[in-house]
Every structure is written in structure tokens, then in C-alpha cells.
Enzyme design. Structure first.
Site: not given
Ligand code: PLP
Ligand code: COI
Length: 339
Positions: A80, A183, A219
Site C-alpha cells: 500500500r 494513505k 468512510e
Molecule cells: N481508512 C482510513 C482513512 C484509514 O486511515 C485507515 C487506517 O489505516 C483505515 C481505513 C483502516 O486501514 P487498515 O485496516 O489498513 O489500518
Molecule cells: C487505523 O489504524 O485504523 C487508523 O486509522 C490509524 C490512524 C492513527 C491514522
């Protein structure tokens, strides 16, 4: 050390012993450098400071009942970060160097990996920034990869309990063809004001709708949404959602349990049809959503009638945590043992 009260940790920054840096200069990546400094020095015209050439990741290491340390799905975070870099014209950080750096930083800071019983973990934060000096709007030709860690407790103080979220139509986290699927720091800057307003009103997170029609669920704060309807796991699909690694893992576990998995646009109006709703991400794994308020339309959705997490969300949460902590077999090979 170690005088940390592991079970009292919150989700925040704590200094550790070492971090790792790697520079891209003269067209190539250098060696992984171990540092004890918490600071980075850069040119005042660095592209990360002016034009947002910045991407980051977040993953965790867990100490199991067997004393072993496991990192969850680091190959997915590496991939990612590579995609994020490519989308904003940064030099991608090689996947093999990423995984080598993660193993190294965890090993070096082993004494900061919380004990199993505490329920805490070691958060790993990779960062990639453009550090070359530019004044015109253009990509840098020098980059810095930084990797630091911090022991963390639960993202929400309430733990695994349903929280209340609010629909806000006056704010967009990301545009339909903008940077929502990667991200990068700008997305988080764009979410700060709405997040603060929501917190001030007593809500844990903002429900972002699609930016164009304001019809579909996008989201939930910095997390993905998922919904349970009978034997089906539903998760919204759009061109502005970050593909969550936690959500991907939950979809797999749901399939393993014999559930049907649907990825599709989910209209806000469909909420009353769901049995359970949750937000998911690395920080909290699953944060059950009990109530969704839509003050602009004068609608208050009640998802959790008894104020408790639903049975499917609970099962998915406990199963994923059990894999992460090495309490049960890891049938999909998601964890890497650090030795
Ligand atoms: N959506 C956003 C905007 C995020 O910042 C995150 C955090 O990383 C997620 C979703 C969840 O992603 P992940 O499960 O890879 O942490
Ligand atoms: C997550 O890990 O779910 C997040 O959203 C991390 C956040 C601190 C940016």
C-alpha cells in the site's frame, strides 16, 4: 525501563530506543540506518512541507501467550505504501527493504512490545517523505523513509463497545477521483476540522458520505465501514475509500465462517436494514457502531438496541485478535514471527 504501565497505555506516542531511516539520493536507495534521535532535519524547501509529498502506514506487532512477537500483514502495508508513493509521484520504497526494516525496528525495540496479558501492542509507523528542495510544483528527487514504533493501548478508551457517530454533509474527506484510496497526510488534514466538531458534540467519528451525491456511505473517520445483514458481510465500495487491510482480513474471516461478502455502494438509507454496523482499522480492529445520528435530516438510527456489540462483530473481532496475538492457528499466513 520498563516502568511503563502497559495496561494503562493509550493510543499515543511514547519514545523508544531506536528508529530506522533510509535515504533515496542520486537515483538510489541507501542502506537502512539505525538512529536514536527522535528528530529529522530537512531542507526548508522540501516538497513534503510545501506540496504534501508524504505517505505513511500503520501496522502492529503483538506479543503472544508463547512469548513470541508477531507482526500482522506487513507485506500488505508495504504494497500500500508503494501504491501511495506512485500516486503522488514519490520514489516507491522497495517492498523487501520495507519488510527488512520492520523486522529490524521491532527486534531493536523488543523491550517495548507490551506483554501478552496487557492487551496492548507495538504500533509501527512507516513514513515516506519528499526531502529535496523545490519551489516549483514538482516531485522531489530525494526521499526519506522513516520507521518508528510506539507501544499503544486501545484506540478508543471505551474499548470494544458500541459508539455513536454523526453524518456530516458539509465536509468531504476525499474527492471521488482524489487521494482517498491512498494513505497520504493531506487526507488526514482534510478530516481534522470535521473530526474535532464531531468530538465536541460527543461523537466518536464522522460518517463521510460520497462527495458527489451525498447518498452513499464512504468512510467512518479514519476507518472503513462494514455492515452485517443476516449471513452477509457488506462493505461500501467507492473511488475514495482507503482499502483497509483489517477490512480485507475480516472479509476473509467472514468467508471462512460461511458468510457471503458484498462490496458495493451502500446508500445511507439502507442503514435500518442492517443487523450490525462497525468501523474497522489497524488501531481498533473493530469499533462497533451503536448509533448513527443524521441531524441535518433529523434522523437518529439505532443499530445496537441493548448497547452491546452484535454477535457477528464480536466473533470477527475475537477471531482476528486471536490470530494477531498467536492464540490460534494462522490459516492464511498473515503473521510474521520476529526472531
Ligand atoms: N481508512 C482510513 C482513512 C484509514 O486511515 C485507515 C487506517 O489505516 C483505515 C481505513 C483502516 O486501514 P487498515 O485496516 O489498513 O489500518
Ligand atoms: C487505523 O489504524 O485504523 C487508523 O486509522 C490509524 C490512524 C492513527 C491514522
Amino acid at each position: 525501563m520498563n516502568t511503563l504501565n502497559w495496561s494503562e497505555l493509550s493510543f499515543g506516542y511514547l519514545p523508544t530506543d531506536y528508529n530506522i531511516r533510509c535515504y533515496f539520493r542520486n537515483g538510489q536507495w541507501g542502506n537502512l540506518e539505525v538512529s536514536t534521535s527522535e528528530n529529522i532535519t530537512m531542507h526548508m524547501a522540501a516538497t513534503c512541507l510545501h506540496y504534501g509529498q508524504e505517505a505513511f502506514e500503520g501496522l502492529k506487532a503483538f506479543r503472544g501467550p508463547d512469548g513470541k512477537i508477531r507482526v500482522f500483514r506487513m507485506d500488505e502495508n508495504a504494497a500500500r505504501l508503494k501504491r501511495s508513493a506512485e500516486e503522488i509521484m514519490m520514489e516507491p520504497f522497495p517492498v523487501e527493504l520495507f519488510t527488512e526494516a520492520v523486522k529490524k525496528v521491532v527486534k531493536l525495540n523488543e523491550r517495548f512490545v507490551p506483554p501478552y496479558e496487557s492487551g496492548a501492542s507495538l504500533y509501527i509507523r512507516p513514513l515516506l517523505i519528499g526531502v529535496g528542495a523545490k519551489v516549483g510544483v514538482q516531485p522531489s528527487d530525494e526521499y526519506l523513509f522513516v520507521l518508528f514504533v510506539s507501544p499503544v493501548g486501545p484506540y478508543f478508551k471505551t474499548g470494544f463497545k458500541p459508539s455513536k457517530v454523526i453524518v456530516m454533509r458539509d465536509f468531504d474527506r476525499a474527492a471521488p477521483h482524489g487521494t482517498g484510496t491512498i494513505k497520504v497526510g493531506g487526507n488526514y488534514a482534510a478530516s481534522l476540522k470535521s473530526g474535532q466538531l464531531a468530538h465536541d458534540k460527543g461523537y466518536s467519528m464522522v460518517v463521510y458520505l460520497d462527495a458527489k451525491e451525498k447518498k452513499y456511505i464512504d468512510e467512518c473517520g479514519a476507518a472503513n465501514f462494514f455492515m452485517i445483514k443476516g449471513n452477509t458481510y457488506v462493505t461500501p465500495e467507492s473511488t475514495s475509500i482507503l482499502p483497509s487491510i483489517t477490512n480485507k482480513s475480516l472479509m476473509q474471516l467472514a468467508k471462512d465462517m460461511g458468510m457471503t461478502v458484498e462490496r458495493r455502494p451502500v446508500p445511507l438509507d439502507e442503514i435500518p436494514e442492517f443487523d450490525e454496523i462497525g468501523a474497522c482499522g489497524t488501531a481498533a480492529v473493530i469499533s462497533p457502531i451503536g448509533w448513527i445520528d443524521d441531524p441535518e435530516k433529523g434522523v437518529n438510527y439505532v443499530i445496537s438496541k441493548d448497547g452491546e456489540p452484535g454477535p457477528v462483530s464480536s466473533k470477527l473481532y475475537h477471531e482476528l485478535r486471536a490470530i494477531q496475538y498467536g492464540e490460534m492457528a494462522d490459516p492464511h499466513g498473515w503473521t510474521t514471527v520476529i526472531d
